[in-house]
Design an enzyme around this catalytic site. Structure first.
Site, PDB file in Angstrom:
ATOM      1  N   ARG A  56      40.436  47.289  33.003  1.00  0.00           N
ATOM      2  CA  ARG A  56      41.611  46.437  32.506  1.00  0.00           C
ATOM      3  C   ARG A  56      41.909  46.306  31.484  1.00  0.00           C
ATOM      4  NH1 ARG A  56      37.286  41.787  33.169  1.00  0.00           N
ATOM      5  NH2 ARG A  56      38.867  40.885  33.089  1.00  0.00           N
ATOM      6  N   VAL A  90      39.883  37.486  28.956  1.00  0.00           N
ATOM      7  CA  VAL A  90      39.571  38.701  27.297  1.00  0.00           C
ATOM      8  C   VAL A  90      40.518  39.246  27.434  1.00  0.00           C
ATOM      9  CG1 VAL A  90      36.935  39.330  27.911  1.00  0.00           C
ATOM     10  CG2 VAL A  90      39.035  40.287  29.698  1.00  0.00           C
ATOM     11  N   HIS A 106      34.819  33.870  25.817  1.00  0.00           N
ATOM     12  CA  HIS A 106      34.160  35.374  26.752  1.00  0.00           C
ATOM     13  C   HIS A 106      34.363  37.026  26.200  1.00  0.00           C
ATOM     14  CE1 HIS A 106      33.049  33.154  30.207  1.00  0.00           C
ATOM     15  NE2 HIS A 106      32.434  32.586  29.267  1.00  0.00           N
ATOM     16  N   CYS A 114      28.826  47.704  18.558  1.00  0.00           N
ATOM     17  CA  CYS A 114      27.422  48.323  18.870  1.00  0.00           C
ATOM     18  C   CYS A 114      26.279  47.514  18.960  1.00  0.00           C
ATOM     19  CB  CYS A 114      27.496  49.154  17.781  1.00  0.00           C
ATOM     20  SG  CYS A 114      26.269  50.279  17.302  1.00  0.00           S
ATOM     21  N   THR A 173      41.236  28.010  35.902  1.00  0.00           N
ATOM     22  CA  THR A 173      39.845  28.232  36.512  1.00  0.00           C
ATOM     23  C   THR A 173      38.926  27.183  37.609  1.00  0.00           C
ATOM     24  OG1 THR A 173      37.452  28.150  35.021  1.00  0.00           O
ATOM     25  CG2 THR A 173      38.982  27.032  34.543  1.00  0.00           C
ATOM     26  N   ASN A 198      45.487  24.089  38.338  1.00  0.00           N
ATOM     27  CA  ASN A 198      45.224  24.962  38.955  1.00  0.00           C
ATOM     28  C   ASN A 198      45.443  24.911  40.411  1.00  0.00           C
ATOM     29  OD1 ASN A 198      42.653  27.001  38.625  1.00  0.00           O
ATOM     30  ND2 ASN A 198      42.444  26.377  40.869  1.00  0.00           N
ATOM     31  N   LEU A 199      45.752  26.361  41.505  1.00  0.00           N
ATOM     32  CA  LEU A 199      46.685  26.743  42.067  1.00  0.00           C
ATOM     33  C   LEU A 199      46.356  26.175  43.272  1.00  0.00           C
ATOM     34  CD1 LEU A 199      48.569  28.674  43.526  1.00  0.00           C
ATOM     35  CD2 LEU A 199      46.501  30.592  43.709  1.00  0.00           C
ATOM     36  N   ALA A 216      50.545  28.409  37.756  1.00  0.00           N
ATOM     37  CA  ALA A 216      50.451  27.646  36.458  1.00  0.00           C
ATOM     38  C   ALA A 216      51.724  28.523  35.625  1.00  0.00           C
ATOM     39  CB  ALA A 216      49.355  28.994  36.394  1.00  0.00           C
TER      40      ALA A 216
HETATM   41  P1  OAD Z   1      38.174  32.872  38.555  1.00  0.00           P
HETATM   42  O1  OAD Z   1      38.179  34.371  39.385  1.00  0.00           O
HETATM   43  O2  OAD Z   1      36.513  32.319  39.329  1.00  0.00           O
HETATM   44  O3  OAD Z   1      39.552  31.539  39.250  1.00  0.00           O
HETATM   45  C1  OAD Z   1      40.443  31.314  39.229  1.00  0.00           C
HETATM   46  C2  OAD Z   1      41.294  29.742  39.352  1.00  0.00           C
HETATM   47  O4  OAD Z   1      42.817  29.949  39.146  1.00  0.00           O
HETATM   48  C3  OAD Z   1      40.622  30.086  40.438  1.00  0.00           C
HETATM   49  O5  OAD Z   1      40.637  28.641  41.633  1.00  0.00           O
HETATM   50  C4  OAD Z   1      42.649  30.149  41.335  1.00  0.00           C
HETATM   51  O6  OAD Z   1      42.674  29.333  43.019  1.00  0.00           O
HETATM   52  C5  OAD Z   1      43.231  29.804  40.361  1.00  0.00           C
HETATM   53  N1  OAD Z   1      44.582  30.618  40.246  1.00  0.00           N
HETATM   54  C6  OAD Z   1      45.278  31.935  40.757  1.00  0.00           C
HETATM   55  N2  OAD Z   1      45.749  31.962  40.411  1.00  0.00           N
HETATM   56  C7  OAD Z   1      46.545  30.724  40.162  1.00  0.00           C
HETATM   57  C8  OAD Z   1      48.138  30.529  39.330  1.00  0.00           C
HETATM   58  N3  OAD Z   1      48.275  31.692  40.067  1.00  0.00           N
HETATM   59  N4  OAD Z   1      48.133  29.499  38.741  1.00  0.00           N
HETATM   60  C9  OAD Z   1      46.807  28.333  38.433  1.00  0.00           C
HETATM   61  N5  OAD Z   1      46.060  28.901  39.425  1.00  0.00           N
HETATM   62  C10 OAD Z   1      45.748  29.715  40.014  1.00  0.00           C
HETATM   63  O7  OAD Z   1      38.472  32.905  37.092  1.00  0.00           O
HETATM   64  P2  OAD Z   1      37.972  32.169  35.827  1.00  0.00           P
HETATM   65  O8  OAD Z   1      37.545  31.078  36.483  1.00  0.00           O
HETATM   66  O9  OAD Z   1      38.188  32.247  34.823  1.00  0.00           O
HETATM   67  O10 OAD Z   1      33.319  36.119  32.952  1.00  0.00           O
HETATM   68  O11 OAD Z   1      36.173  33.057  35.527  1.00  0.00           O
HETATM   69  C11 OAD Z   1      35.074  32.480  34.523  1.00  0.00           C
HETATM   70  C12 OAD Z   1      34.672  33.364  34.703  1.00  0.00           C
HETATM   71  O12 OAD Z   1      33.908  34.461  35.627  1.00  0.00           O
HETATM   72  C13 OAD Z   1      35.535  34.727  33.886  1.00  0.00           C
HETATM   73  O13 OAD Z   1      35.601  35.179  32.626  1.00  0.00           O
HETATM   74  C14 OAD Z   1      34.692  36.230  33.510  1.00  0.00           C
HETATM   75  C15 OAD Z   1      34.230  35.758  35.374  1.00  0.00           C
HETATM   76  O14 OAD Z   1      33.269  36.731  35.918  1.00  0.00           O
HETATM   77  C16 OAD Z   1      32.782  36.971  32.896  1.00  0.00           C
HETATM   78  O15 OAD Z   1      32.997  38.349  32.733  1.00  0.00           O
HETATM   79  C17 OAD Z   1      31.637  36.628  31.814  1.00  0.00           C
END
Ligand code: OAD
Length: 231
Positions: A56, A90, A106, A114, A173, A198-199, A216
Site C-alpha cells: 500500500r 492513511v 487511522h 514501536c 466514505t 459520495n459515489l 469525487a
Molecule cells: P469504504 O471502502 O468502506 O467506502 C468507500 C466509499 O467511497 C464507498 O461508499 C464508495 O461508494 C465511495 N466511492 C468509491 N469511489 C468513489 C469516487 N470516485 N468518488 C466518491 N466516492 C467514491 O472506505 P471507507 O469508508 O474509507 O480503516 O472505510 C473506512 C475505514 O474502513 C478505513 O479507514 C479502513 C477500513 O477498514 C482501517 O483500516 C482502520
C-alpha cells in the site's frame, strides 16, 4: 466565523488509483482484515502484515492527488472561515495537494511505530518484522496505522471540532466504521448542517440534511466553487 469539518474516506483517493475497502474488488474483498488490520493478526504473522502495508505504501508513492484533493486544499486556503479535514485515509494525498489542517484518525503509511515502547519515526519504504526501534532497539516495528480494536487518533480534538462546526461534509466514505460513521450525528446534534458527497448513497445517507452522488473528482470541485462564490 464559519467552521467546516470535512470527513474523507477511501472514495476520495479512488480516482488517484488507490483501492477502496468495501466496493467490488475492494481491499477487504481480497484480504482478510482480521489477518492484516488487527493487533492479533500482527502477532500471528508480522511478515504478512508488513507485506500488505509495504504494497500500500508503494501504491501511495506512485499515486498523485486528484481534483478532489486539490479542491479541498484550495478551500482551506481561500475560504474566509475555518476548514479542517478529518481523514480515515492513511495516504498523504491531502498534504501533497496542499492541505495543512488534516487529522489522520487511522494513522498514516508514512509513519513507523514501536509496538514495544510507543516510539514513532518516519517509515522506510519497506518495513520488515526484524527492523529494530531506534529508541529501545526492540524488533517490534509496526506501521503507524490504527487497527480494528484500537483507539483512533486525535479523538478529543475531532469531537471538539464537530461540536463547534457549522457545516459537516462527508466525502467518499461508506459509513461502515465507527466512530467516524457517527460524526454526522455528533455534528448535527451540535447544530451543524450536514452534506454527503459520495459515489452512491452511503449506509448513513439518511442522517444527512443533503446528499449529492457521483465521482469525487467532479462533485468536490463543484461544491468548493459554490462555497467560495458564496463566502
Ligand atoms: P469504504 O471502502 O468502506 O467506502 C468507500 C466509499 O467511497 C464507498 O461508499 C464508495 O461508494 C465511495 N466511492 C468509491 N469511489 C468513489 C469516487 N470516485 N468518488 C466518491 N466516492 C467514491 O472506505 P471507507 O469508508 O474509507 O480503516 O472505510 C473506512 C475505514 O474502513 C478505513 O479507514 C479502513 C477500513 O477498514 C482501517 O483500516 C482502520
Amino acid at each position: 466565523m464559519t467552521k467546516i469539518v470535512i470527513l474523507t474516506g477511501a472514495g476520495i483517493s479512488a480516482e488517484s488509483g488507490l483501492g477502496t475497502f468495501r466496493d467490488v474488488g475492494g481491499l477487504w474483498t481480497r484480504y482478510d482484515l482480521n489477518e492484516v488490520a488487527t493487533p492479533e493478526g500482527f502477532v500471528r504473522n508480522p511478515a504478512l502484515v508488513h507485506e500488505f502495508y509495504n504494497a500500500r505504501r508503494r501504491n501511495c508513492l506512485e499515486s498523485t492527488p486528484n481534483a478532489a484533493h486539490h479542491a479541498l486544499a484550495r478551500l482551506e486556503k481561500d475560504y474566509p472561515g475555518e476548514v479542517r479535514i478529518v481523514t480515515q485515509n492513511v495516504d498523504d494525498l491531502h498534504e501533497r495537494a496542499g492541505s495543512r489542517a488534516v487529522w489522520h484518525m487511522h494513522g498514516t503509511l508514512s509513519g513507523a511505530l514501536c509496538a514495544a515502547c510507543g516510539h514513532r519515526w518516519p517509515a522506510p519504504r519497506e518495513m520488515r518484522a526484524q527492523d529494530r526501534c531506534p529508541a529501545c532497539t526492540a524488533a517490534a516495528t509496526r506501521p503507524d496505522i490504527v487497527w480494528f480494536g484500537e483507539m483512533p487518533y486525535h479523538m478529543e480534538d475531532i469531537w471538539d471540532a464537530l461540536r463547534a462546526a457549522d457545516l459537516f461534509v462527508a466525502i467518499g466514505t461508506s459509513g461502515n466504521v465507527y466512530p467516524a460513521a457517527a460524526f454526522v450525528q455528533d455534528a448535527a446534534r451540535a447544530g451543524a448542517g450536514t452534506l454527503e458527497l459520495n459515489l452512491e448513497p452511503s449506509d448513513t445517507v439518511t442522517d444527512f440534511d443533503a446528499a449529492r452522488h457521483g465521482p469525487a473528482s467532479i462533485l468536490v470541485p463543484e461544491w468548493v466553487e459554490e462555497m467560495l462564490s458564496a463566502g
